[in-house]
Design an enzyme around this catalytic site. Structure first.
Site, PDB file in Angstrom:
ATOM      1  N   TYR A 109      11.635 -22.314  16.362  1.00  0.00           N
ATOM      2  CA  TYR A 109      10.797 -21.111  16.336  1.00  0.00           C
ATOM      3  C   TYR A 109      11.693 -19.910  16.070  1.00  0.00           C
ATOM      4  O   TYR A 109      12.768 -19.772  16.668  1.00  0.00           O
ATOM      5  CB  TYR A 109      10.080 -20.908  17.678  1.00  0.00           C
ATOM      6  CG  TYR A 109       9.316 -19.593  17.734  1.00  0.00           C
ATOM      7  CD1 TYR A 109       8.018 -19.512  17.263  1.00  0.00           C
ATOM      8  CD2 TYR A 109       9.913 -18.430  18.224  1.00  0.00           C
ATOM      9  CE1 TYR A 109       7.322 -18.312  17.277  1.00  0.00           C
ATOM     10  CE2 TYR A 109       9.231 -17.229  18.247  1.00  0.00           C
ATOM     11  CZ  TYR A 109       7.932 -17.170  17.775  1.00  0.00           C
ATOM     12  OH  TYR A 109       7.257 -15.982  17.789  1.00  0.00           O
ATOM     13  N   GLU A 197       7.011 -14.048  11.580  1.00  0.00           N
ATOM     14  CA  GLU A 197       7.188 -15.257  12.389  1.00  0.00           C
ATOM     15  C   GLU A 197       7.296 -16.493  11.507  1.00  0.00           C
ATOM     16  O   GLU A 197       6.548 -16.633  10.526  1.00  0.00           O
ATOM     17  CB  GLU A 197       6.003 -15.406  13.353  1.00  0.00           C
ATOM     18  CG  GLU A 197       6.098 -16.590  14.288  1.00  0.00           C
ATOM     19  CD  GLU A 197       4.894 -16.684  15.201  1.00  0.00           C
ATOM     20  OE1 GLU A 197       4.975 -16.200  16.344  1.00  0.00           O
ATOM     21  OE2 GLU A 197       3.845 -17.224  14.763  1.00  0.00           O
TER      22      GLU A 197
END
Length: 386
Positions: A109, A197
Site C-alpha cells: 500500500y 493512492e
C-alpha cells in the site's frame, strides 16, 4: 473531484509510473475487443466507480478467456455497485476497465495525502497492502509507516529509502521505488491532488514494481486550474443534490435526517446541526449559502432542500453580518411562495436589519415560524417534525 481508475492510470503513465496495459469499455463487446487488442490469456475486468472496496463487492473479475471477459462486463455494466464506501444505494457502472493480468508476488500500500495535524504532505506505506488495508489500519497500525514531507525541502531521497526499507524492498527495487515515489509526489503537487493512492503497488514475479490500482482525488478548490482533469469529471458518480448545489455556488452535503438546514457560514452551519442533534433532531443536510447570500440563492437553496423527500421541516439560521437579514427574509418569502413549501419553516434571523426582516415574515401571511435564538429555533424545528 475524483478520477476513475483508468483516468488515474493515464496520469500515472504520463509521470513514468509503471501500470499494466488496459483499455476502457462501455459495452461487453468493447470489453472483448479490448482483451483481444491487449493479447495474452488472462485479463482483469474492473468496474469503474468512484469508490474503493470493488474487489470484495464483485467489481473486479479475473477472466481466462474471451467469454469470461464478456460475461464479467455484462454482469457489471448498467448495474449499481455497492461497497463499504458507497452505502447500500451503490454507484452506477457505466464503464469497465480491461487490463492484462499480472503475476503478483506481493502487494504493497502506498499513498500521498495531507497530514492536517502536521500541516504537510505525508507519504504512507504498508507492506500489508491489498483489499484488507482498512483492517490493517484498524487492528495493526504498527504495520503502517508514515513519512511527513517538509513543504520547503520536498520529498527527499533518504525519505524514499526509509520507506523502501520499511516496505521490504531490496537491491534494484529500492531505486524503482524511489522513482515511483518521487513521481507520485510531483504528480500530487502538479495536479493539486488531495489524495494519490496506489493499492496495491505490486511486486511482480520478476521482481519489478507496478501500480496495479490508481486513485487520484483533486482538491475541489483547485479544479478551476486543472482544466484537463476537469474534463474527466464523471457527474454520474456524484450525489445529484450536491452537484445541483455546486451549480448555484452553494456548499451542500447530504445527510440522513429530516430537518433541512439553511445557514450562512460553515461554522454556523455546523453549530446549527449540533444544536438540532442536542435537542433530539436529525439534520438532513449541511447547507452553507455563503456570506453574500442573495434572494436568488435562497430560492435556489429552498428548491434544493425540497427535492429531498426525507425533509419534514426546514430551519433557516442567518446571521446578517455581510448580508442584510431583510434580503434573506425576501428570499424566504419568495421561495416559499414560488416553491410551494408544504413543510414547517422555522426562521432565526440576527444582525443587520433583523427587526425589519422579522416584520416582513410576520406580515407575509405565510406559515413561517420565527425563533428568538438558535436554541429556540432548534427546539421548534424538532417539535415540528415529531
Amino acid at each position: 473531484m475524483n478520477l476513475h481508475e483508468y483516468q488515474a492510470k493515464q496520469v500515472f503513465s504520463a509521470y513514468g509510473i509503471p501500470v499494466p496495459s488496459g483499455h476502457v469499455a462501455a459495452t461487453a463487446e468493447q470489453a472483448v475487443q479490448a482483451a483481444q487488442q491487449l493479447g495474452g490469456s488472462v485479463w482483469v475486468v474492473k468496474a469503474q466507480v468512484h469508490a474503493g472496496g470493488r474487489g470484495k463487492a464483485g467489481g473486479v473479475k479475473l477472466a481466462r478467456d474471451l467469454d469470461a471477459v464478456r460475461a464479467a462486463a455484462q454482469g457489471m455494466l448498467g448495474t449499481r455497485l455497492a461497497t463499504k464506501q458507497t452505502g447500500p444505494e451503490g454507484l452506477p457502472v457505466g464503464q469497465v476497465y480491461v487490463e492484462t493480468g499480472s503475476a503478483i508476488e506481493r502487494e504493497i500500500y502506498l499513498s500521498l495525502t495531507l497530514n492536517r495535524e502536521k500541516g504537510r504532505l505525508a507519504m504512507i506505506g504498508s507492506a500489508a497492502g491489498g483489499m484488507d488495508i482498512e483492517e490493517v489500519a484498524a487492528h495493526t497500525p504498527e504495520k503502517i509507516t508514515t513519512v511527513n514531507i517538509h513543504p520547503a525541502a520536498g520529498l527527499q531521497p533518504y525519505q524514499c529509502r526509509r520507506m523502501a526499507f520499511a516496505l521490504g524492498f531490496k537491491g534494484a527495487q529500492i531505486a524503482e521505488f524511489q522513482k515511483i515515489a518521487m513521481a507520485l509526489y510531483q504528480l500530487t503537487l502538479d495536479k493539486d491532488a488531495s489524495l494519490v493512492e496506489v493499492n496495491p503497488l505490486i511486486v511482480t514475479k520478476e521482481g519489478h514494481l507496478v501500480a496495479l490500482d490508481a486513485k487520484i482525488n483533486i482538491d475541489a478548490n483547485a479544479v478551476y486550474r486543472q482544466k484537463a482533469l476537469e474534463e474527466m469529471r464523471d457527474e454520474s458518480q456524484e450525489d445529484p443534490m450536491e452537484l445541483a448545489a455546486s451549480r448555484h455556488d452553494l456548499n451542500y452535503v447530504s445527510l440522513d435526517g429530516d430537518i433541512a438546514c439553511m445557514v450562512n457560514g460553515a461554522g454556523l452551519a455546523m453549530a446549527t446541526m449540533d444544536v438540532i442533534k442536542l435537542h433530539g433532531g436529525s439534520p438532513a443536510n449541511f447547507l452553507d449559502v455563503g456570506g453574500g447570500a442573495t434572494a436568488e440563492r435562497v430560492t435556489a437553496a429552498f428548491n434544493l432542500i425540497l427535492s429531498n423527500p426525507k425533509v419534514r421541516g426546514i430551519l433557516v439560521n442567518i446571521f446578517g453580518g455581510i448580508v442584510r437579514c431583510d434580503l434573506i427574509a425576501e428570499g424566504v418569502i419568495t421561495a416559499v411562495k414560488a416553491v410551494g413549501v408544504k413543510v414547517p419553516v422555522i426562521v432565526r434571523l440576527e444582525g443587520t436589519n433583523a427587526e425589519k426582516a422579522r416584520e416582513m415574515l410576520a406580515q407575509s401571511g405565510l406559515k413561517v415560524t420565527a425563533a428568538t435564538d438558535l436554541t429556540d429555533a432548534a427546539k421548534k424545528a424538532v417539535a415540528a417534525v415529531r
